[in-house]
Design a protein around this motif. Sequence first.
Motif, PDB file in Angstrom:
ATOM      1  N   LEU A  35      -2.714  11.805  11.121  1.00 43.51           N
ATOM      2  CA  LEU A  35      -3.597  11.010  10.281  1.00 43.51           C
ATOM      3  C   LEU A  35      -2.894   9.700   9.953  1.00 43.51           C
ATOM      4  CD1 LEU A  35      -4.816  13.741   7.743  1.00 43.51           C
ATOM      5  CD2 LEU A  35      -6.045  12.874   9.739  1.00 43.51           C
ATOM      6  N   GLY A  36      -3.662   8.599   9.917  1.00 46.06           N
ATOM      7  CA  GLY A  36      -3.070   7.318   9.608  1.00 46.06           C
ATOM      8  C   GLY A  36      -4.053   6.394   8.918  1.00 46.06           C
ATOM      9  N   GLN A  37      -3.557   5.222   8.572  1.00 48.92           N
ATOM     10  CA  GLN A  37      -4.424   4.213   7.967  1.00 48.92           C
ATOM     11  C   GLN A  37      -5.525   3.795   8.938  1.00 48.92           C
ATOM     12  OE1 GLN A  37      -0.944   1.685   6.823  1.00 48.92           O
ATOM     13  NE2 GLN A  37      -2.094   1.380   4.937  1.00 48.92           N
ATOM     14  N   PHE A  38      -6.534   3.122   8.404  1.00 50.56           N
ATOM     15  CA  PHE A  38      -7.693   2.651   9.169  1.00 50.56           C
ATOM     16  C   PHE A  38      -8.472   3.835   9.774  1.00 50.56           C
ATOM     17  CE2 PHE A  38      -4.089  -0.365  10.084  1.00 50.56           C
ATOM     18  CZ  PHE A  38      -4.351  -1.200   9.010  1.00 50.56           C
ATOM     19  N   ASN A  39      -8.487   4.960   8.998  1.00 52.50           N
ATOM     20  CA  ASN A  39      -9.227   6.161   9.411  1.00 52.50           C
ATOM     21  C   ASN A  39      -8.787   6.687  10.767  1.00 52.50           C
ATOM     22  OD1 ASN A  39     -10.909   6.347   7.102  1.00 52.50           O
ATOM     23  ND2 ASN A  39     -12.243   4.740   7.917  1.00 52.50           N
ATOM     24  N   GLN A  40      -7.510   6.600  11.027  1.00 54.65           N
ATOM     25  CA  GLN A  40      -6.994   7.088  12.298  1.00 54.65           C
ATOM     26  C   GLN A  40      -6.803   8.597  12.241  1.00 54.65           C
ATOM     27  OE1 GLN A  40      -3.130   7.568  13.073  1.00 54.65           O
ATOM     28  NE2 GLN A  40      -3.720   8.356  15.067  1.00 54.65           N
ATOM     29  N   ARG A  41      -7.367   9.296  13.218  1.00 58.90           N
ATOM     30  CA  ARG A  41      -7.254  10.751  13.335  1.00 58.90           C
ATOM     31  C   ARG A  41      -7.004  11.098  14.794  1.00 58.90           C
ATOM     32  NH1 ARG A  41     -13.069  11.517  11.533  1.00 58.90           N
ATOM     33  NH2 ARG A  41     -13.041   9.339  12.197  1.00 58.90           N
TER      34      ARG A  41
END
Length: 475
Positions: free
Chosen positions: A3-9
């Motif tokens: 999971l990461g910033q900018f809705n990264q999955r």
Amino acid sequence: MELGQFNQRDLRASGAQSWDGFAIDAAIDNQRTDNYRKHNAFKQDSFSGGAQWSIRGGRIGVRVDSARQDADFPGSLTLAQFNADPRQTKTPKDFGAVATDRFASFAEYRIGSVDLAAELSHRQKKVESSYDFSGFTSAAKYDSEQTQFSPRLRQLTQFGNSVNELVAGIDLIKWYRTTTAGYSMADASQKSKGYYARDEIKWDNARLAVGARHETFEKDYVDPFSFTPAPEHTSQSQNAWEVQGSFVAAPKVNLYAKAGQSYRVANSDENSYRSSVGALKIQTSHDLELGLTLGDSVQQVTARAFRHKLNNEIFFDPTIGYGTNTNLDPTKRQGFELDGFANVGPAWRVNGHLQHVTAQFTEGKNAGHDMVLVPKNIVSARLSWLPNDGQSADIGAQWVDSQRYGSDFTNSCSGRIPSFTTLDARYARKVGAWELAVSGLNLADKQYFSNAYTCNGGLYPADGRQLKISARYDF
């Protein structure tokens, strides 16, 4: 899982199982992100799986690879727009999608000292795109298929202290693409035959390898919407070769040299939007590299000097009309690289890289001018911590020198793409079968770009800071 910033999955899973004489494997990948810029969402679902059977003296198998991508296109910005807001988009209605499926079968069989192998593959690809021009929508679909058959042989022979490896093969490829768009109804096809052989001998403290490839191409293209609607047929052929060797001159001292000729053929996209009347010429490069390695697994330094002379380089030239693909006048890239690492403690290692390159036109109206989009210097360094207690960490930095804008062949633009420095780091900890990690890219949140095709414009911003957490389970 990540999971990461900018809705990264990102979710990935893979597995393999083998029985007596039979094995299967499969992997899936699901990615979703909004990315750094507005209207730059991306998603991808992919699958890869295969099976193989051991037979007396060899093996046979099949494989399937499939991927589906959807992406929004944020477009390029002017320098003023970038300075105002690098995350903005000027093309909120542009998007595209790609679907690819590849099916392959292979077989390998040994007869004495000779290994025989062959692969037969078929790829289907569908590309869709839509661009908005002041309220006018331009949509396009491309459907392509490619079939390839590649038989080869390998013979390994040992005599005394020497080992000789001979590899030879053929690549037979048939490919075609159809276009459905308001501006094009092009049908393109290509057949190619490639023949290659490579021989390598190793003895005592030396190695010598020689290889060559010859390939012929037959291209057909027709588009009733083009300026020249008549069918177009092009025949091309090209040779590639390479000679390389290495020699252990003393303990912890290794010398090597490599010379050769390589080539690249324009693809259908490039030939469909070109400056020339006929198909683009084949790009060739005459390459030379000399190197020296000093050290061992504890500390080591490698130095390389290189030169690449390119003829008919295939390049998108933004100075021709609204921009088109073309063959450039001859260019040359030469320079050196230094790579090194050293263990500086029981759990610490430092790595470094330095590259210096000079890229210039050697002939034509721009002779002596710098080539565009090539930084002269790149420097990177990384510090790693591996204490062997389930923890690991590293931090790295990279500096990239300034470079010319993509249209500045005359070197007359008042500005240059600025140099930039980025930082990244990662920390991970293993707990049983789990690995938990946190990582960061562009930690200083540097606002920069390295891709720009017009003077002070046509630029694509790079990503700002992004933090991620991940969990991995091995079973």
